[in-house]
Design an enzyme around this catalytic site. Structure first.
Site, short mmCIF file in Angstrom:
data_model
loop_
_atom_site.label_atom_id
_atom_site.label_comp_id
_atom_site.label_asym_id
_atom_site.label_seq_id
_atom_site.Cartn_x
_atom_site.Cartn_y
_atom_site.Cartn_z
N GLY A 182 0.83 -1.19 0.00
CA GLY A 182 0.00 0.00 0.00
C GLY A 182 0.86 1.25 0.00
O GLY A 182 2.03 1.21 0.40
N CYS A 183 0.31 2.36 -0.41
CA CYS A 183 1.10 3.59 -0.52
C CYS A 183 1.60 4.07 0.84
O CYS A 183 2.81 4.27 1.03
CB CYS A 183 0.32 4.67 -1.26
N TYR A 184 0.70 4.25 1.79
CA TYR A 184 1.14 4.69 3.12
C TYR A 184 2.07 3.66 3.74
O TYR A 184 3.07 4.01 4.38
CB TYR A 184 -0.06 4.89 4.04
N SER A 212 4.09 1.69 2.28
CA SER A 212 5.42 1.77 1.65
C SER A 212 6.29 2.79 2.38
O SER A 212 7.45 2.53 2.69
CB SER A 212 5.30 2.15 0.17
N PHE A 266 7.57 10.26 -1.82
CA PHE A 266 7.44 9.51 -3.07
C PHE A 266 6.10 9.84 -3.70
O PHE A 266 5.31 10.62 -3.15
CB PHE A 266 7.57 8.00 -2.80
#
Length: 313
Positions: free
Chosen positions: A114-116, A118, A282
């Site tokens: 997941g983005c968070y 990561s 990012f």
């Protein structure tokens, strides 16, 4: 030519993956007719005909798609939350540790982070591995994301010219402390205590900053900002997707959208000897989603992991 099928190609992540294949001569895309996108038998045919299938679907649909994959040679790369803590799936963040890279390269089942998660894992995993904090450290995670992380409905709200004025400001959410990425964040870092997580969605399209504050007197060993910067530099030494910046790299402010359109990530250490702030910056749709998925594909194919991706300086 590698045959690739994107199941869920009309979603935000699926569309970004599709766009990244437009100029690649080593990929053949298997496409599904619009009127058959929910046809189980047609999806199963394309999944099993492919060498690699990307799942860009809600969790339940991703689990169903995995069941449809009867061809043991087909590689499944799932971008949903469904399999990120499933031991049968390799976790798609090869830079975290040598073991993550080895499992990913040899796996037929890969879960894209997941983005968070990561951003969180890029910071907390090295802290745990290097004995800087204990697994029961009371972690707080504060994060800012562009609105493309909210999915198609959220994007439509932000891009509506008649939108509510509240959308002009950052909005904190997951107020119940039940965000879907928490399970993944806790599991990958082997934490005993669930972190306190404060995510915000903001009025810009792409980009993310994830921040972890540390109190030096609560660390397992004495560490200054300089010590931590050196530790992160050693941990990610040689990794092209993770850039650990020197102390003082950002003089006053860290913007959240500076990495929009990029597929790499940068880590900074700031603060003082008492209170230390570590951040990961990012693109939520780059290293936080479709870019990470393509990196996983490249590793599975045994080609340069940067192929088709945008890494800055």
């Amino acid at each position: 030519m590698t045959k690739v099928f994107i199941d869920g190609s009309q979603g935000t992540t699926g569309l970004r993956i599709f766009e990244r294949f437009e100029n690649r001569s080593d990929i053949t895309l298997l496409k599904i007719d619009d009127d058959k996108r929910k046809d189980k038998s047609e999806r199963a045919r394309l999944i099993n005909e492919s060498d690699v299938t990307f799942l860009c679907l809600p969790d339940a649909a991703s689990r169903e798609a995995v069941e449809l994959a009867g061809n043991s040679d087909t590689v499944i790369i799932d971008t949903s939350t469904a399999h990120r803590t499933d031991s049968r799936f390799a976790y798609g963040f090869p830079e975290l540790d040598k073991s993550f890279r080895e499992k990913l390269i040899s796996s037929k089942r890969i879960a894209v982070p997941g983005c968070y998660a990561s951003g969180f894992n890029s910071l907390v995993y090295p802290l745990i591995k290097n004995g800087v904090i204990d697994v029961d450290y009371p972690l707080t995670c504060y994060a800012m994301s562009g609105y493309t992380g909210a999915g198609k409905k959220g994007i439509a709200q932000y891009e509506d010219e008649n939108r509510n004025s509240e959308l002009d400001s950052p909005r904190q959410y997951a107020l119940s402390q039940q965000h879907k990425h928490l399970r993944e964040m806790k599991a990958i870092c082997s934490l005993e205590r669930t972190p306190f997580f404060a995510p915000h969605i903001c009025d810009y399209p792409c980009g993310m900053v994830v921040s972890i504050p540390l109190f030096s007197d609560l660390l397992s060993k004495k560490m200054t900002p300089s010590d931590l910067q050196e530790m992160f530099s050693e941990h990610y030494g040689g990794e092209e997707f993770i850039k650990v910046r020197e102390l003082g790299y950002s003089e006053n402010m860290i913007g959240s959208n500076n990495f929009a359109g990029r597929d790499d990530m940068e880590i900074e250490v700031n603060g003082n000897d008492e209170r230390i702030l570590i951040t990961s910056r990012f693109d939520n749709l780059g290293k936080g989603a479709s870019g990470a998925a393509i990196q996983c594909l490249n590793l599975v194919l045994g080609i340069d992991e940067k192929t088709g991706l945008n890494l800055g300086d």
